[in-house]
Write an enzyme that holds these catalytic residues in place. Structure first.
Site, PDB file in Angstrom:
ATOM      1  N   ARG A  44     -20.992 -15.067 -22.100  1.00  0.00           N
ATOM      2  CA  ARG A  44     -21.417 -15.732 -20.861  1.00  0.00           C
ATOM      3  C   ARG A  44     -20.362 -15.683 -19.754  1.00  0.00           C
ATOM      4  O   ARG A  44     -20.418 -16.461 -18.804  1.00  0.00           O
ATOM      5  CB  ARG A  44     -21.859 -17.181 -21.127  1.00  0.00           C
ATOM      6  CG  ARG A  44     -23.058 -17.296 -22.062  1.00  0.00           C
ATOM      7  CD  ARG A  44     -23.585 -18.709 -22.110  1.00  0.00           C
ATOM      8  NE  ARG A  44     -24.766 -18.786 -22.946  1.00  0.00           N
ATOM      9  CZ  ARG A  44     -24.754 -19.064 -24.256  1.00  0.00           C
ATOM     10  NH1 ARG A  44     -23.597 -19.281 -24.869  1.00  0.00           N
ATOM     11  NH2 ARG A  44     -25.873 -19.122 -24.944  1.00  0.00           N
ATOM     12  N   LYS A  87     -20.194  -7.700  -6.744  1.00  0.00           N
ATOM     13  CA  LYS A  87     -21.467  -7.144  -7.178  1.00  0.00           C
ATOM     14  C   LYS A  87     -21.238  -6.287  -8.422  1.00  0.00           C
ATOM     15  O   LYS A  87     -20.442  -5.354  -8.396  1.00  0.00           O
ATOM     16  CB  LYS A  87     -22.097  -6.287  -6.077  1.00  0.00           C
ATOM     17  CG  LYS A  87     -22.869  -7.052  -5.036  1.00  0.00           C
ATOM     18  CD  LYS A  87     -23.610  -6.067  -4.139  1.00  0.00           C
ATOM     19  CE  LYS A  87     -24.487  -6.762  -3.140  1.00  0.00           C
ATOM     20  NZ  LYS A  87     -25.244  -5.794  -2.314  1.00  0.00           N
ATOM     21  N   GLU A  89     -18.445   5.018   3.126  1.00  0.00           N
ATOM     22  CA  GLU A  89     -18.465   3.552   3.129  1.00  0.00           C
ATOM     23  C   GLU A  89     -17.470   2.995   4.152  1.00  0.00           C
ATOM     24  O   GLU A  89     -17.706   1.947   4.752  1.00  0.00           O
ATOM     25  CB  GLU A  89     -18.170   3.005   1.733  1.00  0.00           C
ATOM     26  CG  GLU A  89     -19.246   3.304   0.694  1.00  0.00           C
ATOM     27  CD  GLU A  89     -20.497   2.440   0.841  1.00  0.00           C
ATOM     28  OE1 GLU A  89     -20.570   1.634   1.796  1.00  0.00           O
ATOM     29  OE2 GLU A  89     -21.404   2.572   0.009  1.00  0.00           O
ATOM     30  N   LYS A 131     -15.241  -6.088   4.727  1.00  0.00           N
ATOM     31  CA  LYS A 131     -16.119  -6.550   3.653  1.00  0.00           C
ATOM     32  C   LYS A 131     -15.780  -7.975   3.255  1.00  0.00           C
ATOM     33  O   LYS A 131     -16.675  -8.801   3.016  1.00  0.00           O
ATOM     34  CB  LYS A 131     -16.027  -5.628   2.441  1.00  0.00           C
ATOM     35  CG  LYS A 131     -16.972  -6.063   1.325  1.00  0.00           C
ATOM     36  CD  LYS A 131     -17.292  -4.982   0.347  1.00  0.00           C
ATOM     37  CE  LYS A 131     -18.415  -5.416  -0.572  1.00  0.00           C
ATOM     38  NZ  LYS A 131     -18.764  -4.376  -1.560  1.00  0.00           N
ATOM     39  N   GLU A 147     -25.684 -12.614  -0.867  1.00  0.00           N
ATOM     40  CA  GLU A 147     -26.570 -11.756  -0.082  1.00  0.00           C
ATOM     41  C   GLU A 147     -27.869 -12.456   0.318  1.00  0.00           C
ATOM     42  O   GLU A 147     -28.968 -11.927   0.165  1.00  0.00           O
ATOM     43  CB  GLU A 147     -26.879 -10.456  -0.846  1.00  0.00           C
ATOM     44  CG  GLU A 147     -27.315  -9.329   0.075  1.00  0.00           C
ATOM     45  CD  GLU A 147     -27.393  -7.976  -0.617  1.00  0.00           C
ATOM     46  OE1 GLU A 147     -28.468  -7.389  -0.612  1.00  0.00           O
ATOM     47  OE2 GLU A 147     -26.369  -7.526  -1.165  1.00  0.00           O
ATOM     48  N   ARG A 189     -24.617 -10.661   4.412  1.00  0.00           N
ATOM     49  CA  ARG A 189     -24.106  -9.657   3.466  1.00  0.00           C
ATOM     50  C   ARG A 189     -25.058  -8.468   3.345  1.00  0.00           C
ATOM     51  O   ARG A 189     -24.641  -7.367   2.987  1.00  0.00           O
ATOM     52  CB  ARG A 189     -23.856 -10.281   2.084  1.00  0.00           C
ATOM     53  CG  ARG A 189     -23.198  -9.283   1.119  1.00  0.00           C
ATOM     54  CD  ARG A 189     -22.637  -9.897  -0.130  1.00  0.00           C
ATOM     55  NE  ARG A 189     -22.034  -8.858  -0.967  1.00  0.00           N
ATOM     56  CZ  ARG A 189     -21.312  -9.092  -2.045  1.00  0.00           C
ATOM     57  NH1 ARG A 189     -21.059 -10.334  -2.415  1.00  0.00           N
ATOM     58  NH2 ARG A 189     -20.812  -8.093  -2.737  1.00  0.00           N
ATOM     59  N   ASN A 227     -25.566  -3.175   3.470  1.00  0.00           N
ATOM     60  CA  ASN A 227     -26.488  -2.180   2.938  1.00  0.00           C
ATOM     61  C   ASN A 227     -26.944  -1.183   3.999  1.00  0.00           C
ATOM     62  O   ASN A 227     -27.904  -0.433   3.776  1.00  0.00           O
ATOM     63  CB  ASN A 227     -27.715  -2.873   2.326  1.00  0.00           C
ATOM     64  CG  ASN A 227     -27.365  -3.603   1.045  1.00  0.00           C
ATOM     65  OD1 ASN A 227     -26.762  -3.039   0.143  1.00  0.00           O
ATOM     66  ND2 ASN A 227     -27.731  -4.868   0.975  1.00  0.00           N
ATOM     67  N   HIS A 276     -28.141   2.218   3.003  1.00  0.00           N
ATOM     68  CA  HIS A 276     -28.408   2.212   1.564  1.00  0.00           C
ATOM     69  C   HIS A 276     -29.893   2.204   1.211  1.00  0.00           C
ATOM     70  O   HIS A 276     -30.255   2.550   0.086  1.00  0.00           O
ATOM     71  CB  HIS A 276     -27.718   1.018   0.905  1.00  0.00           C
ATOM     72  CG  HIS A 276     -26.234   1.163   0.806  1.00  0.00           C
ATOM     73  ND1 HIS A 276     -25.422   1.271   1.909  1.00  0.00           N
ATOM     74  CD2 HIS A 276     -25.404   1.221  -0.276  1.00  0.00           C
ATOM     75  CE1 HIS A 276     -24.159   1.388   1.519  1.00  0.00           C
ATOM     76  NE2 HIS A 276     -24.125   1.359   0.207  1.00  0.00           N
ATOM     77  N   HIS A 302     -30.132   4.827  -1.517  1.00  0.00           N
ATOM     78  CA  HIS A 302     -30.486   4.527  -2.903  1.00  0.00           C
ATOM     79  C   HIS A 302     -31.781   5.221  -3.306  1.00  0.00           C
ATOM     80  O   HIS A 302     -31.921   5.674  -4.457  1.00  0.00           O
ATOM     81  CB  HIS A 302     -30.626   3.019  -3.093  1.00  0.00           C
ATOM     82  CG  HIS A 302     -29.325   2.298  -3.228  1.00  0.00           C
ATOM     83  ND1 HIS A 302     -29.218   0.930  -3.233  1.00  0.00           N
ATOM     84  CD2 HIS A 302     -28.052   2.759  -3.370  1.00  0.00           C
ATOM     85  CE1 HIS A 302     -27.957   0.577  -3.366  1.00  0.00           C
ATOM     86  NE2 HIS A 302     -27.230   1.683  -3.441  1.00  0.00           N
ATOM     87  N   HIS A 333     -23.005   9.169  -4.068  1.00  0.00           N
ATOM     88  CA  HIS A 333     -23.432   7.943  -3.395  1.00  0.00           C
ATOM     89  C   HIS A 333     -23.089   7.999  -1.911  1.00  0.00           C
ATOM     90  O   HIS A 333     -23.916   7.646  -1.054  1.00  0.00           O
ATOM     91  CB  HIS A 333     -22.756   6.740  -4.057  1.00  0.00           C
ATOM     92  CG  HIS A 333     -23.063   5.440  -3.389  1.00  0.00           C
ATOM     93  ND1 HIS A 333     -24.308   4.860  -3.432  1.00  0.00           N
ATOM     94  CD2 HIS A 333     -22.288   4.606  -2.643  1.00  0.00           C
ATOM     95  CE1 HIS A 333     -24.288   3.719  -2.747  1.00  0.00           C
ATOM     96  NE2 HIS A 333     -23.078   3.551  -2.256  1.00  0.00           N
TER      97      HIS A 333
END
Length: 378
Positions: A123, A144, A186, A228, A238, A242, A246, A249, A253, A266
């Site tokens: 956990r 993330k 990025e 960032k 997010e 935030r 993206n 993206h 993606h 990427h």
């Protein structure tokens, strides 16, 4: 010169340490921020292991008696449930407990996977990021963590912050141009969504990728992380701003998923996604953003500037509707009002499909031989 950047989120405060030839300090830095570590599990990939694993093991064994290693395959395909399970098996086999530490040694794939393992093992146990790619300046910061699903990228994961990001830029010297370009996408993104002055600095100081070295490289990484950090501090999970991170993206993606993970890097996919976002922004806001100039600039850096000819706009739209920003199966894209100012906008399927076809046609009309190579992701 070593630079420290403080990351502050509601769940955790930690540091990003950036500098050259920092590796001999790694064990002392860990001991300072993570006292009473019972065991260390290094998760890395085959490529990074062949370059840096022995050095990292040597440094860590000066302080820790129990240092274990788990090596995953190189490439985006490693962000899978099978590799996630294998990492947990390694942790259990080596008897890691809640006072143990995971070290993510590698690029974004290793960081995302190892971070998700740390978030879920017992956990949640502590982990640190030791990035070895330029792309990881983005993925290593902000918490993330995720693995991919065949139906979508980063769909299974958690927000889970590291204890430390230890960024020795000397570990980037072995990166091939393809990977440097991927990370630079990025950095470009951070400038476009937040800081017009930084975008101007990049244009003036990085005429081509070979210019990205030494002090220029360190400053570009530092400023990208600072941007960032500022955004994540406002919105860790997010729920608001935030999402601006993206930018590029939504299509990026979709391309990665449609082409097969790892076929296009990427960064190349995100760069093409940013161009599409600028293309859409001009039409959505009905104002000039100098799309053609951006296309020329991206081409100069070696990014692909047109959609692969065999990719169906309909299939891309279907993938984009599975994006995490989508709401009720309606695409929500990060669009640019001007350099440094972006906003999330909802776009209908019909309109977006028209723009995908127009963007594909625009690319075919201006495609040259170097664009074609870029579209293959090679």
């Amino acid at each position: 010169m070593m630079k420290r950047i403080h990351i502050a989120t509601p769940s955790k405060r930690y540091e990003v340490v950036i500098g050259n030839e920092l590796l001999p300090m790694l064990d002392r830095m860990i001991d300072r921020v993570c006292p009473n570590v019972t065991a260390v599990l290094i998760i890395t990939d085959e490529t990074v292991a062949s370059l840096y694993l022995a050095d990292v093991q040597h440094v860590l064994r000066q302080t820790y008696d129990r240092v274990y290693t788990h090596i995953i395959p190189s490439g985006e395909e490693a962000k899978s449930f099978e590799q996630f399970y294998a990492c947990h098996t390694a942790a259990l086999t080596n008897h890691l407990d809640r006072h143990s530490l995971i070290v993510a040694l590698g690029g974004g794939v290793v960081g995302d996977l190892a971070g998700f393992v740390a978030a879920t093992y017992m956990r949640g146990i502590r982990f640190i990021q030791v990035p070895t790619t330029l792309l990881a300046h983005d993925s290593a910061v902000g918490g993330k963590t995720a693995i991919n699903h065949p139906l979508g990228k980063n769909m299974i994961g958690a927000f889970y912050q590291p204890e430390l990001v230890f960024y020795d830029i000397s570990l980037l010297h072995t990166l091939p141009e393809r990977e440097m370009r991927s990370g630079f996408a990025e950095i470009m993104k951070h400038s476009l969504i937040y800081d017009r002055a930084f975008f101007g600095w990049l244009q003036a100081n990085v005429q081509q990728l070979d210019d990205l070295r030494g002090d220029r490289l360190q400053y570009a990484i530092q400023r990208g992380i600072e941007i960032k950090a500022a955004i994540v501090a406002k919105d860790e999970k997010e729920q608001g701003v935030r999402a601006y991170l993206n930018f590029g993206h939504t299509l990026g993606h979709a391309l990665e998923s449609e082409l097969g993970y790892g076929v296009m890097t990427h960064g190349d996919a995100v760069a093409l996604g940013m161009l599409f976002a600028i293309f859409v922004s001009e039409r959505f806001y009905n104002q000039p953003l100098f799309y053609s100039s951006f296309r020329t600039l991206f081409h100069r850096y070696g990014f692909p500037t047109s959609l692969p000819s065999h990719v169906s706009p309909e299939r891309l739209l279907d993938k984009m509707k599975k994006d995490k920003k989508a709401k009720d199966q309606t695409v929500r894209m990060v669009l640019m009002k001007e350099i440094g100012t972006v906003c999330v906008e909802q776009i209908s399927d019909e309109q977006l499909l028209r723009w995908l076809y127009a963007f594909a046609e625009e690319g075919r009309g201006k495609c040259d031989s170097s664009d074609s190579r870029g579209n293959d992701g090679k």
